[in-house]
Enzyme design. Sequence first.
Site, PDB file in Angstrom:
ATOM      1  N   SER A 204       9.104  42.430   5.443  1.00 32.48           N
ATOM      2  CA  SER A 204      10.458  42.652   4.951  1.00 32.48           C
ATOM      3  C   SER A 204      10.446  42.801   3.418  1.00 32.48           C
ATOM      4  CB  SER A 204      11.371  41.520   5.431  1.00 32.48           C
ATOM      5  OG  SER A 204      12.721  41.846   5.267  1.00 32.48           O
ATOM      6  N   GLU A 334      14.998  45.078  15.308  1.00 27.17           N
ATOM      7  CA  GLU A 334      15.227  44.661  13.931  1.00 27.17           C
ATOM      8  C   GLU A 334      16.491  43.807  13.753  1.00 27.17           C
ATOM      9  OE1 GLU A 334      13.184  44.654  11.622  1.00 27.17           O
ATOM     10  OE2 GLU A 334      11.646  46.104  12.170  1.00 27.17           O
ATOM     11  N   HIS A 452      13.934  41.261  13.949  1.00 27.68           N
ATOM     12  CA  HIS A 452      13.252  41.234  12.658  1.00 27.68           C
ATOM     13  C   HIS A 452      12.533  39.897  12.516  1.00 27.68           C
ATOM     14  CE1 HIS A 452      12.700  42.731   8.595  1.00 27.68           C
ATOM     15  NE2 HIS A 452      13.242  41.654   8.056  1.00 27.68           N
TER      16      HIS A 452
END
Length: 552
Positions: A204, A334, A452
């Site tokens: 990320s 995600e 995510h």
Amino acid sequence: MARIFFLCVSLFVCVYGHKQDDIITESASGRFVGSLMTSRRGRPIHAYRGIRYAQPPVGALRFQPPVPITFYPHEVNATLDGPACPQPADPGYFVDEDCLRLNVYTPGVLGKWSLPVLVYIHAGGFYSVSGRSDVAGPQHLLDKDLVLVTINYRLGSLGFLSTGDEHAPGNNGFKDQVVALQWVRANIASFGGDAGRVTLAGYSAGAISVALHTVSPMSRGLFHRAISMSGSPFSQIPFRCNLLHLAVQQARLVDCPVTSTAELVDCLRAVPWRVLGDSLKGFQEFSIDPILIWTPVIEGDFGQERFLPEDPLRAIRAGKLRSVPYIVSQTRDEFFWESFLVLNNSIYRTQINEDWYKVGPEAFLLPAPSDRSARALRAQYLPARRLENTAADNAALGRLYGDAVIGFGAHRLANLMAYNNKEPTYYYEFNYIGNQSHYVDPASGKPVGVAHHDELIYLFSLPAGFQEIPVSDSRDSLMVDKLTTMFYNFALTGNPNPLLDDCASPVWPPMRPDERQYLQIGDHFSVHRNLFENRFRVWEYLYPIEYNLTKS
């Protein structure tokens, strides 16, 4: 110098005053006392935690580039984790401004030297998380013969304040990462690592960081392979020359003057670090959005060493990309779970329906002017009616959140590397729902998507939020073996193959511009083409770039 074990008789203290399970390593920089940990499969780990790699960024050093520590005059107690950098945290959690620390983990097996090194840059949107062992533990990866380094870097305004002038040029959090990598280059051989075989990996915000290190002049020669998981600096978000609007917002949140940048920075330098760290909610405009607040800036020249002296796309076009074997990834879903926060809340649901052209740009990180993009994305992803709290509407809005925050950027990074990286670029989709996830259904307590951060559950031990995965024949245990093998192979050779030691696993091919293959990681490995490209066409139309930047 090799590790020295001081064997002490029970009930007696070593001549140096160390405990029986202390591990000691000496490098050219100093003497480090670590401790023993145990890997998932029972291997000993020599752990050196909480090592300062730069001077505490406090007082006059706040908002300044990091000052490296190159020599430790006294023995370093590295037996416990250092603090996380200032951020909102539960009471009692170890947070402090003196946070420029790193952890080193090496297999506790004598004779294993010059091992590949994996340096991990943590996730957290540039405003949260850390490299501490409770959120990036070594127990999974250290079943392999590699050295793992996890790092902290300054977060939020303390790390990324940028007024666009000499008072705060910006990017200090990235410069922290550079200094940590310099520490690794100088010291890692003494911990059993090969300074010429360093893999830089990030998730990320960490993935954004990794990609930027490939074009930053400050990072040259500090790593040799790269992994960007679910994050990219190349997306619909433009690069700025400053973050003055955020500096002003931060100043107003803590009652500092904004009449000049000099006064603003001087005042913020005196604000207690906890007040700055706890001010995150003041930057949220809608629900928890924008999910990304601080971003890298193109620095002006004010006499400082610059992390980003030019737009990264221009740097690639000028041939300044450092080509290394590269892995790029995204998860199947995600940020899909953000739709539940919005549609399950009547106030947010009303806002997104009635004020789309204000809410949409905040939620989906759309640059101004945004009306055209907001209109096109709504037409592409969402039904032509009011959104309701239904499964179908949650799925549609969840896909838009996932693609806007992560998916399109990962797609763009993979394609840029496929065209311009002279070394192989590998692309994967994490498509596995296990027993745990970073988002679970509130009613059932079970995962409902591939969120995510989810592959981090299998790469690292995460005791702060997840149960240990025992060694067994379970699906989750096999996934730990799959991912750690893949990452170890890549760190060792620059090629993630062979994926597993069996004949059933496919060969993962590099991605090429004319054959955009990727690996889907689920219960089985499988190779496919053109990941989500039907969805990304609208993004390419709205935010076009030339991918082949180095063509003659």
